[in-house]
Design an enzyme around this catalytic site. Structure first.
Site, mmCIF file in Angstrom:
data_model
loop_
_atom_site.group_PDB
_atom_site.id
_atom_site.type_symbol
_atom_site.label_atom_id
_atom_site.label_comp_id
_atom_site.label_asym_id
_atom_site.label_seq_id
_atom_site.Cartn_x
_atom_site.Cartn_y
_atom_site.Cartn_z
ATOM 1 N N GLY A 1 -43.234 -18.821 13.583
ATOM 2 C CA GLY A 1 -43.988 -18.991 12.344
ATOM 3 C C GLY A 1 -45.303 -18.246 12.375
ATOM 4 O O GLY A 1 -46.317 -18.710 11.844
ATOM 5 N N TYR B 1 -42.617 -34.567 6.077
ATOM 6 C CA TYR B 1 -43.524 -33.748 6.893
ATOM 7 C C TYR B 1 -44.163 -34.585 7.999
ATOM 8 O O TYR B 1 -44.171 -34.203 9.173
ATOM 9 C CB TYR B 1 -44.599 -33.155 5.982
ATOM 10 N N ALA C 1 -41.552 -35.799 10.643
ATOM 11 C CA ALA C 1 -41.116 -34.709 11.522
ATOM 12 C C ALA C 1 -42.200 -34.356 12.532
ATOM 13 O O ALA C 1 -41.917 -34.095 13.709
ATOM 14 C CB ALA C 1 -40.736 -33.486 10.691
#
Length: 262
Positions: free
Chosen positions: A13, A157, A160
């Site tokens: 990322g 979100y 996780a």
């Protein structure tokens, strides 16, 4: 300071924001960095910028939701640079804003886990043999969030990111005898492209931080570099908040309940 001279790193990322800042920081301190992103063009752009500044980097398209793509990225860093010492799992999916749970979509929930948690798992699994062969300097740094530590909204979100912190702890113990350390950085609000078009939200957020501002990607990169380096050689399994103090208090309530100040 060249803490990473001779090190080989892979950052997921890393086409923008925190990941790009981490790649630049590791390269500036001497590491050869494979800059990966689901958008290969962005990865190549970041790598080209590092090279232009005198660092060593290459861009590579990697979708962490695909095991074959992850295996290719790990293979690429080993083939290109001769090994792997540092893995930074930064790729994530999910919206930190909260909607009513009954209005949420199951595909978005599963997608957040598939990239944020399962993607990190895939990367750790593929990288571990190489990290274990790094002569005691192997390190994994996962990018979590304060959302995984306390309620700031965003069901999928936050869940996780909390699960990623759990994986960090179990993997830290499991890999310790192999000479691989595993830690997690939990950023607060950071001014990244994900906030594009919402400058006033960042201004409002800054007022909730004891240090008076939101974070910059470079703030997170500095913490990642520390945890990946020999300076943190006796640190494993920790969650390091890099959050301007937001987890230690409720600044808005303190202001509302405290004495008036001119």
């Amino acid at each position: 300071m060249q803490r990473f001279e001779g090190y080989r790193a892979l950052v997921t990322g890393a086409g923008s924001g925190i990941g790009a800042a981490v790649a630049r920081r590791l390269a500036a301190e001497g590491a050869a960095v494979l800059v990966t992103d689901v958008d290969a063009d962005r990865a190549e752009e970041v790598a080209a910028g590092i090279s232009a500044d005198g660092g060593t980097a290459a861009g590579f398209g990697c979708d962490v939701s695909e095991p074959e793509s992850v295996a290719s990225a790990v293979g690429a860093v080993v083939e290109r640079f001769g090994g792997l010492d540092t893995l930074v799992n930064n790729a994530y999916a999910g919206n930190p804003e909260t909607v009513l749970l009954e209005d949420s979509r199951e595909d978005e929930w599963l997608g957040a886990f598939d990239v944020t948690l399962h993607g990190a798992y895939r990367c750790c699994r593929a990288a571990m043999p190489h990290l274990a062969a790094a002569g005691g300097r192997g390190a994994i740094v996962n990018i979590g969030s304060v959302n995984g530590e306390q309620d700031f909204g965003g069901h999928a979100y936050s869940a996780a990111k909390a699960a990623l912190a759990g994986l960090t702890r179990t993997l830290a113990v499991d890999s310790a005898e192999r000479g691989v350390r595993v830690n997690l950085v939990a950023p607060g609000t950071v001014d990244t492209p994900s906030w594009k078009g919402r400058p006033q939200a960042l201004v409002r957020a800054a007022g909730h931080y004891p240090l008076g501002r939101v974070g910059r990607p470079e703030d997170i990169a500095a913490a990642v570099a520390f945890l990946a380096s020999a300076d943190a050689g006796w640190i494993t399994g920790v969650t390091l908040p890099v959050d301007g103090g937001v987890l230690i208090g409720n600044l808005a309530m303190r202001r509302d309940l405290g004495p008036d100040r001119d």
